[in-house]
Scaffold this active site. Sequence first.
Site, mmCIF file in Angstrom:
data_model
loop_
_atom_site.group_PDB
_atom_site.id
_atom_site.type_symbol
_atom_site.label_atom_id
_atom_site.label_comp_id
_atom_site.label_asym_id
_atom_site.label_seq_id
_atom_site.Cartn_x
_atom_site.Cartn_y
_atom_site.Cartn_z
ATOM 1 N N PHE A 197 0.809 -1.214 0.000
ATOM 2 C CA PHE A 197 0.000 0.000 0.000
ATOM 3 C C PHE A 197 0.843 1.264 0.000
ATOM 4 O O PHE A 197 0.368 2.345 -0.378
ATOM 5 C CB PHE A 197 -0.957 -0.006 1.199
ATOM 6 C CG PHE A 197 -0.361 0.417 2.511
ATOM 7 C CD1 PHE A 197 -0.583 1.689 3.002
ATOM 8 C CD2 PHE A 197 0.399 -0.464 3.267
ATOM 9 C CE1 PHE A 197 -0.055 2.086 4.221
ATOM 10 C CE2 PHE A 197 0.925 -0.077 4.484
ATOM 11 C CZ PHE A 197 0.710 1.197 4.967
ATOM 12 N N LYS A 198 2.112 1.165 0.400
ATOM 13 C CA LYS A 198 2.973 2.342 0.430
ATOM 14 C C LYS A 198 3.126 2.971 -0.960
ATOM 15 O O LYS A 198 3.394 4.167 -1.079
ATOM 16 C CB LYS A 198 4.353 1.977 0.984
ATOM 17 C CG LYS A 198 4.329 1.238 2.319
ATOM 18 C CD LYS A 198 3.778 2.081 3.425
ATOM 19 C CE LYS A 198 3.665 1.319 4.742
ATOM 20 N NZ LYS A 198 4.908 1.027 5.414
ATOM 21 N N ASP A 199 2.942 2.167 -2.010
ATOM 22 C CA ASP A 199 3.067 2.702 -3.370
ATOM 23 C C ASP A 199 2.037 3.790 -3.661
ATOM 24 O O ASP A 199 2.301 4.702 -4.445
ATOM 25 C CB ASP A 199 2.899 1.584 -4.410
ATOM 26 C CG ASP A 199 4.085 0.645 -4.472
ATOM 27 O OD1 ASP A 199 5.224 1.108 -4.286
ATOM 28 O OD2 ASP A 199 3.867 -0.562 -4.702
#
Length: 492
Positions: free
Chosen positions: A112-114
């Site tokens: 999810f950091k993307d």
Amino acid sequence: MIYRSTRSQGQEVTTAQAIVQGLAPDGGLFVPKEFPAPFSAAALKEIFALPYQDMAKKILALFLTDYSAEQLAEIVKGAYGQQWDDDRIAPLTDKKAGNYYLELFHGPTLAFKDVALQCLPRLMKTALENSDEHRGIVILTATSGDTGTAAMRGFQSLAKTRVIVFYPYQGVAPIQLKQMLSENSDNTVAVAVEGNFDQAQTRVKQIFNDPDMNSLLADHDLTFSSANSMNVGRLLPQVVYYFAAYKQLLDHEAIAFGDPVNFSVPTGNFGDILAGHYAQKLGLPVGRLICASNKNNVLTDFFKTGKYDKKRDFYVTNSPSMDILVSSNLERLLFDLCQNPDTVKSLMERLNTKGEYQLPEDMQKKLSGFWADYATPEEIEGEIKRVYEESGYVIDPHTAVASLAAKRFKEEDDKPTVVLSTASPYKFPETVYHAISGQTVKEKGLPALKELTDLAGPAPKAMEAFLGHSSQEIVIPADNMANEVKRQLDLD
């Protein structure tokens, strides 16, 4: 929009300055001085009719007022383009094993950091171009697993930036480590620290606020910034996918407009769930935000008692990105509860000196929008197995924490629940394979990935990017991090 520090009066900056600086000089975090007004019902309906990219432009424009509409359009177009393997960016599953799963792992590093770290570098680049800032930017960050690779990928080859990532030695999953060591851009490096994530993050904050270090950087025409969720430019893009989840529930006819929806969030540093709180403040019909922790359950106790106590054993678990005892973004929630920087500063000083703090009763009462629970490593594997057996759907260990918390919360609240699925299960093949099959992989890392794909189907295509060459691991003591920064930047 003007941003201010959570810890003092007078620390006010523009949107672009907040993003470039990362942390406030007093050690606090930047928050909007005045939070945007909630969307009207009519405005929400318009937003729910938009594709993800247009939704992102609409929501980010509320917070990023230093950027022109044209600049935001270009930033969003670049951040959510061909590097994603699903045009929806954050697709929502049909109901599986009782919940809906918001898949946030369709970007280049499968986490999810993307969603934020494809956006933040572009925000920072534009901020630098809009200002008279001539110094190079040193992105200094600590990671418990996924932020490292996403930051390195997002900032790779970006002019006038260097990225130094610190991670806990033997404290990240084998595939996460392989990812970081496979990022071979000239301006990025990952360094292992002998210690846990909290120790690495504490040292990063100390380096950020060290006057001598900052003076040395200035002498070399450099300045620090951050890529983790302490940077408001990392936090804000995450608000968007809560609206995207609600839109897809409407599209699925799973809810009617205005129906409240619960969100269950795997929580470590508190940035992801704070984005949900911000979405609720903007008018999204959120029922409860379920704060799901692993065995490092400091947040579970906090939401149940109002007491934050980090004086406890630290556990290395099978959900390593959540192995955290000091949740930095909780400070933003504390400020939101009291709107008083003196109170926040006092609480943070008590945490640093005593290892704990107790919320005043009036602040504790305002936590009612949250519910908290946690899962042990054994319960995590049990939830992976349950979801797979009931639906054929494979989830990663962090998602399993939130999935189990959502299942438990349904016993008292049966509203539709979205579980934030924060990473691809193929990043944690050892745990997922054992949970599903009951057998231990023959060898960790890439061989384990092969065993999982044989069992559960092919891995995402993005896995190919880090299946080849990887650099040698650098390992240093935690008290040598400042010297390592100097060495990496040739400041000695």
